[in-house]
Design a protein around this motif. Structure first.
Motif, PDB file in Angstrom:
ATOM      1  N   THR A 122      34.772  48.301  77.532  1.00  0.00           N
ATOM      2  CA  THR A 122      33.934  49.499  77.500  1.00  0.00           C
ATOM      3  C   THR A 122      33.401  49.811  76.098  1.00  0.00           C
ATOM      4  O   THR A 122      32.265  50.268  75.950  1.00  0.00           O
ATOM      5  N   VAL A 123      34.230  49.598  75.085  1.00  0.00           N
ATOM      6  CA  VAL A 123      33.780  49.847  73.712  1.00  0.00           C
ATOM      7  C   VAL A 123      32.807  48.739  73.329  1.00  0.00           C
ATOM      8  O   VAL A 123      33.159  47.562  73.303  1.00  0.00           O
ATOM      9  N   GLU A 165      41.870  55.608  77.668  1.00  0.00           N
ATOM     10  CA  GLU A 165      40.672  54.773  77.507  1.00  0.00           C
ATOM     11  C   GLU A 165      39.392  55.591  77.319  1.00  0.00           C
ATOM     12  O   GLU A 165      38.688  55.408  76.311  1.00  0.00           O
ATOM     13  N   ASN A 194      28.475  52.513  72.372  1.00  0.00           N
ATOM     14  CA  ASN A 194      29.034  53.406  71.356  1.00  0.00           C
ATOM     15  C   ASN A 194      28.182  53.448  70.091  1.00  0.00           C
ATOM     16  O   ASN A 194      28.262  54.397  69.314  1.00  0.00           O
ATOM     17  N   LEU A 214      39.734  48.573  77.130  1.00  0.00           N
ATOM     18  CA  LEU A 214      38.911  49.164  76.074  1.00  0.00           C
ATOM     19  C   LEU A 214      37.884  48.170  75.547  1.00  0.00           C
ATOM     20  O   LEU A 214      36.749  48.536  75.242  1.00  0.00           O
ATOM     21  N   ASN A 235      32.060  54.985  78.975  1.00  0.00           N
ATOM     22  CA  ASN A 235      33.469  54.757  79.340  1.00  0.00           C
ATOM     23  C   ASN A 235      33.652  54.193  80.746  1.00  0.00           C
ATOM     24  O   ASN A 235      34.742  53.753  81.099  1.00  0.00           O
ATOM     25  N   ASP A 282      37.282  55.803  73.795  1.00  0.00           N
ATOM     26  CA  ASP A 282      35.915  55.303  73.869  1.00  0.00           C
ATOM     27  C   ASP A 282      34.884  56.392  73.597  1.00  0.00           C
ATOM     28  O   ASP A 282      33.965  56.206  72.788  1.00  0.00           O
TER      29      ASP A 282
END
Length: 623
Positions: free
Chosen positions: A242-243, A476, A247, A239, A447, A480
């Motif tokens: 990707t985060v 995940e 975002n 995470l 994501n 996300d």
């Protein structure tokens, strides 16, 4: 009459002999007359008009070049119909273009009132080392853009990509080019794969959700399971990769272009992406390698080479694995590192202007902080991410929920806008297709389901059941995209910034939305960006390291070489502009989807069989 004519001719020949001055004068008059007629024709056709392009490169920074048109004859300026620049942000009729990229070819076309044209192509010369490197990478960026962002549907004439107003007229860029809403090939590839896996795995994204929560809680943990980190730590590490900026900034851009309706399709794509993540993370654990010290090496490089070798496709598997590894190394250094450092410094210098001259020191601080974590490997990274990730998600989501709560009366209207915008978008948003693509595009880029990067982190999980980690990874894309990205979108809608009334973009738009409710939010956003960027950097250092050692061999020396390279690029990233080098490496992350999904599609039946056996065993244990 004939005699008279002969006498006249004789007189002329007598008067204008070759040796007489009159003969010379007569010829000169003929030449002048010829030149006059030729000039009239030449200028009337527009050939005589000319202009010069005066360029300037004011500093060693990239993308700060300027160009000015200078006409040789003032009268020519009165005959101008319009001036067109190939740089889309330069207005028609403007005699000056700015923010030009050094080493890139630009074209200027002058239309004259007599319907003729004069054109010139020019470049801003690259002088500094940074500009020369950037110019060298530009052709590669253009090539990779063609591969990733080409629109196969528009090329086949299946739809009109031009954005049009209700009266049918196209929307235009400042330079007069038509605005288009493309369907990028990479997005089609990712979403098509996600839909295929969702159907083939019989909606594992829905039926496996509760079991994923149980696995995170440790209900099925076994002490003898091999691996380096727990299910939760593997999820937190993945995470953290990707985060991030997508975002915050990416969602704002999607909303500004696609409107509230993009949120709906973003959620749909996030739900579908859960199935892609399941397949790749299951295979990553199944084909991972564990050395005598218990150190795990896994990910697409291994399941592509070993999984396809098992099917007799050794050369294809090896080729795809090497291609993925090369792209992963490049992506980790650029998009997973330099870009994060760059955006962190920009936000810090915006909130704290006194730091604007200390980019090198900010980069050094980030490099030292990152180095202290990654030197200990995945265990050290996981110990940091399992604390940072819950903290930053809780902080960001809590503030978003509070903003929504302040406007609770608008909740029905907000969701009505999302639904109506998803299916009844106006032409300015690209209609139904345009809004859907914006939502899909944001989710796919956020994501990274199908890209394969997160499977490298999940492969280190302590489990002897590959399917169990695949099911954990379902969470995940949900966290996300379905949670965090949706929260950003809802805040933009509830605060009235979804339509972008101030003409902002990216982080600035999200910041303006939150700040309209809390004056102090820019401080919170700075902390969030720092945490998002830092956690992304440490996760991508691990992804890049595993790809690097796959290519060069596993050894302490190769580990050290990559970590030094990675941290050096952190320093460079904070103090350099976002140019072609960063664009190229950022695109390499998306490029990873092509070799990865080829392998996933080939091995999907194998995963389906493993899933059936796994659930059969789980149900047997419950009895």
């Amino acid at each position: 009459m004939q005699l008279s004519a002969e006498i006249t001719i004789n007189r002329i020949s007598t008067r204008y002999t070759q040796n007489s001055p009159n003969y010379f004068i007569c010829n000169m008059r003929r030449i002048h007359l010829f030149l006059l007629i030729t000039s009239i024709f030449y200028y009337s056709a527009g050939y005589g008009r000319s202009f010069q392009i005066v360029t300037e490169n004011p500093s060693a920074e990239i993308k700060d070049g300027t160009a000015i048109i200078q006409f040789e004859d003032f009268s020519d300026t009165l005959e101008i119909e319009k001036i067109y620049w190939s740089k889309q942000s330069t207005p028609l009729y403007s005699r000056k273009a700015s923010e030009l990229e050094e080493g890139t070819a630009y074209t200027v076309i002058v239309d004259w009132k007599d319907k003729t044209q004069t054109s010139q192509t020019f470049k801003i010369s690259a002088s500094s080392a940074q500009e020369k490197v950037n110019a060298g990478f530009t052709p590669f960026v253009e090539l990779l853009s063609i591969v990733l962002f080409s629109d196969p549907f528009a090329a086949l004439g299946l739809y009109d990509p031009v954005l049009r107003a209700d009266n049918g007229l196209p929307y235009l860029y400042p330079n007069g080019d038509e605005k288009k809403m493309a369907i990028p090939l990479v997005v089609v590839w990712l979403i098509a794969g996600a839909l295929f896996f969702t159907i083939k795995m019989r909606f594992i994204n829905v039926r496996g959700f509760k079991h994923a929560i149980d696995l995170i809680k440790g209900k099925f943990d076994q002490e003898e399971d091999k691996g380096e980190v727990s299910h939760f730590q593997a999820l937190a590490t993945a995470l953290s990769g990707t985060v991030g900026m997508g975002n915050i900034a990416g969602v704002a851009t999607a909303m500004a272009i696609g409107g509230p309706g993009a949120t709906f399709w973003m959620i749909v794509a996030g739900l579908l992406g859960m199935s892609s993540k399941f397949v790749e993370c299951t295979l990553a654990v199944k084909y991972r390698e564990i050395d005598q010290n218990g150190v795990v090496s896994g990910g697409p490089m291994y399941y592509l080479s070993k999984g396809l070798h098992k099917r007799g496709w050794t050369k294809l598997g090896k080729t795809l694995a090497v291609l993925f590894a090369v792209l992963c190394v490049g992506g980790s250094i650029g998009g997973g590192n330099m870009y994060q450092a760059n955006q962190t410094f920009l936000q810090l210098s915006t909130v704290f202007p006194m730091l604007s001259e200390y980019s090198l020191w900010v980069g050094l601080f980030l490099a030292i902080l990152t180095g202290l974590v990654i030197i200990g490997g995945i265990k050290s990274i996981a110990k940091v991410t399992d604390k940072i990730v819950p903290l930053m998600i809780l902080l960001y989501v809590s503030i978003a929920i509070f903003v929504i709560a302040l406007h609770y009366t608008f909740i029905p209207q907000a969701f009505a806008d999302i639904f109506n915008g998803a299916f009844n978008a106006d032409a300015a948003k690209g209609g139904f297709i345009g809004v859907m693509i914006m939502g899909f595009r944001r989710a796919a880029f956020s994501n990274e389901a199908g890209v394969g990067s997160a499977s490298i982190a999940h492969s280190a999980s302590k489990t002897n059941q590959p399917v169990s980690e695949g099911i954990v990874s379902l969470l995940e894309p949900f966290i996300d995209t379905v949670v965090i990205c949706t929260m950003t979108a809802l805040v933009l809608i509830f605060t009235g910034f979804a339509q972008n009334p101030q003409g902002l973009d990216g982080v600035a738009l999200t910041n303006a939305a939150f700040k309209s409710q809390f004056e102090w939010f820019d401080i919170v956003l700075t902390i969030a960006i720092f945490l998002f960027a830092f956690s992304t950097m440490i996760s991508w250092s691990y992804y890049g390291l595993k790809a690097w050692t796959y290519l060069t061999g596993r050894s302490k020396r190769n580990d050290l070489i990559f970590k030094v390279l990675f941290l050096t690029c952190t320093l460079i990233g904070a103090s350099s502009g976002k140019g072609a080098v960063m664009d190229f490496s950022d695109m390499m992350i998306l490029g990873m989807a092509f070799p990865n999904l080829v392998g996933l599609l080939i091995m999907s039946s194998e995963v389906k069989e493993d899933l059936a056996v796994y659930f059969k065993n789980v149900m047997a244990k419950k009895k």
